[in-house]
Design a protein around this motif. Sequence first.
Motif, short mmCIF file in Angstrom:
data_model
loop_
_atom_site.label_atom_id
_atom_site.label_comp_id
_atom_site.label_asym_id
_atom_site.label_seq_id
_atom_site.Cartn_x
_atom_site.Cartn_y
_atom_site.Cartn_z
N GLY A 121 -26.64 25.73 -35.01
CA GLY A 121 -25.45 25.99 -35.82
C GLY A 121 -25.34 24.89 -36.87
N SER A 122 -24.61 25.18 -37.94
CA SER A 122 -24.46 24.13 -38.95
C SER A 122 -23.60 22.99 -38.41
CB SER A 122 -23.89 24.68 -40.25
OG SER A 122 -22.73 25.40 -40.00
N GLN A 123 -22.80 23.30 -37.38
CA GLN A 123 -21.95 22.25 -36.80
C GLN A 123 -22.80 21.08 -36.28
OE1 GLN A 123 -18.63 22.50 -36.90
NE2 GLN A 123 -18.43 20.47 -36.04
N TYR A 173 -11.57 22.62 -42.69
CA TYR A 173 -12.06 23.20 -41.43
C TYR A 173 -11.83 22.17 -40.30
CZ TYR A 173 -15.67 24.87 -38.17
OH TYR A 173 -16.36 25.30 -37.08
N TYR A 177 -16.70 15.92 -48.26
CA TYR A 177 -17.01 17.19 -47.58
C TYR A 177 -16.29 18.34 -48.29
CZ TYR A 177 -16.79 20.92 -44.10
OH TYR A 177 -16.87 22.13 -43.46
N VAL A 188 -16.23 22.91 -48.65
CA VAL A 188 -16.73 24.28 -48.43
C VAL A 188 -16.44 24.99 -49.76
CG1 VAL A 188 -16.64 26.35 -46.96
CG2 VAL A 188 -16.02 24.11 -46.02
N ASN A 212 -13.13 27.88 -45.64
CA ASN A 212 -12.37 27.99 -44.42
C ASN A 212 -11.47 26.76 -44.41
OD1 ASN A 212 -11.36 28.18 -41.88
ND2 ASN A 212 -13.30 27.97 -40.79
N ASP A 270 -20.88 22.55 -47.28
CA ASP A 270 -20.94 23.42 -46.10
C ASP A 270 -20.83 24.86 -46.61
OD1 ASP A 270 -20.87 24.32 -43.52
OD2 ASP A 270 -18.94 23.43 -43.00
N PRO A 302 -21.37 28.37 -45.09
CA PRO A 302 -21.69 29.47 -44.18
C PRO A 302 -21.30 30.86 -44.70
CG PRO A 302 -19.79 28.22 -43.36
CD PRO A 302 -20.16 27.62 -44.67
N TYR A 303 -20.47 30.91 -45.77
CA TYR A 303 -19.84 32.19 -46.13
C TYR A 303 -20.30 32.80 -47.44
CZ TYR A 303 -16.56 30.80 -42.50
OH TYR A 303 -16.02 30.42 -41.30
N SER A 336 -25.98 28.69 -42.41
CA SER A 336 -25.96 29.19 -41.04
C SER A 336 -26.16 30.70 -41.01
CB SER A 336 -24.58 28.85 -40.48
OG SER A 336 -24.37 29.44 -39.24
N SER A 357 -24.64 32.22 -38.59
CA SER A 357 -23.52 32.62 -37.72
C SER A 357 -22.68 33.74 -38.30
CB SER A 357 -22.63 31.41 -37.44
OG SER A 357 -23.28 30.52 -36.58
N LYS A 358 -22.36 33.67 -39.58
CA LYS A 358 -21.42 34.65 -40.14
C LYS A 358 -22.14 35.87 -40.69
CE LYS A 358 -18.54 31.43 -39.25
NZ LYS A 358 -17.36 31.43 -38.40
N ARG A 404 -26.93 30.62 -32.65
CA ARG A 404 -26.82 29.18 -32.95
C ARG A 404 -27.94 28.74 -33.88
NH1 ARG A 404 -23.00 28.75 -33.65
NH2 ARG A 404 -22.69 26.52 -33.44
#
Length: 418
Positions: free
Chosen positions: A115-117, A141, A188, A190, A195, A223, A225-226, A258, A260-261, A268
């Motif tokens: 995961g990117s986390q 986030y 940081y 997004v 998010n 970041d 992910p979307y 990621s 994930s979405k 992961r």
Amino acid sequence: MSATQSDTSGLAAGPALDASFFAAPFRHPVGSPIRELFPYLSRPGMISFAGGMPDPALFDGDGLQRAQEKAWKNKSACLQYGPTDGLPMLRAALASVMRARGVQCDESGIMVTSGSQQGLDLLLRVMVEPGDVILVEEPAYPATLQAIRLAQARVVSLAVDDDGLDIDALSARLAQWDRTLPEPKALYTVPTFSNPTGLTMSRARRIALLELAVKHRLLLIEDDPYSELRFSGDAVPSLLALSEEVPGSRDWIVHFSSLSKIVAPGMRIGWMLAPTEIMRRCSIARQTVDLCGPGWPQAVATAYLEDDACAAHLPRIIAAYRAKCDALASGLQAALGEQLTFSTPQGGMFLWGRVASGVDAAEVLKAAIEQGVMFVPGSAFYSDKADRSTVRLSFAMPSVEQIGEGVKRLALAVSQMA
Ligand code: PMP
């Protein structure tokens, strides 16, 4: 046996472990404010605008099963330990995903993470010392805020508006930096379909941010992910893609993305691109975390990407999320009118709104839970001085019908606040 129970050895039992036993960041830890809402989700009939989870009805079960069958032909890749930075074939497939997003790279510049986390966690491990300053656009986030806090760094929050990070304010702040604080190490953001706000930083602001990064030697943590989940408006390239236009800026970007979405969070599979010196250290940090990521989902992800199944799947989920977003935005407008202000996002999974000032969204949530609907109060997304009237509504999980019903219930809850 617990430390308070007596034993039969005759030795006096010691005191129970107290906070001082633990490392400083874990003496009085606070869990995720969103995960604390999870118990209410299981109430019968509850409609949730709370979590940021993808709709399970949109998982590409057939495509993933085909990928799994293909992956299983190479059992060794699935079952053996693998390289810390990820299976080379997956890194190659992800490099081609990134090239399609306008980023010049090959597999040597990609590290696969759990995961990117995990990427963010590794980055903070190698970079942050207690007291360091990390700039964060706010609202932010919560897992990022939590990770920065656990790394014992200081969060300095930055204002955003409908075009994303307020770059003029940032520029002024950096030019006249508060000398009682250390120089900020990183920022940081997004930038696309944030998010929690759902908003996107304009292209002009991205270029200005890249210039500021070079000028102030400030690492940008992007970041992302979307960004593939765009349902209206024109695509805006990532900071990493735009770095071609600002000499020297690529050295100041760490980019996370990621599956994930867009595919499934249970796999992961995340990845990072970063300057070599950062990647090398993150890779070493990861050796003590889990040695390497699980081979099986990496092999499945490789087969899925190599067959272009992801590209074929995306239009389907984009259409579904567009319909859900429209249902939520039009439903809120009709049911709540002036009582809830918001900007309609052009993609992602979230809509950010504000109830009348003076109304505490946490109180609205209590009333909403009684009505059978949930959301996340905006205060969860601030490191300090929260705007307590804000709310985050995710349209990803409920069906269009449930969104219609959820909005009615929410309107009832808001009307009780008057
Ligand atoms: N960053 C943001 C902004 C997110 O919203 C999320 C997931 N909610 C993550 C990172 C973590 O994603 P992953 O599943 O790739 O670890």
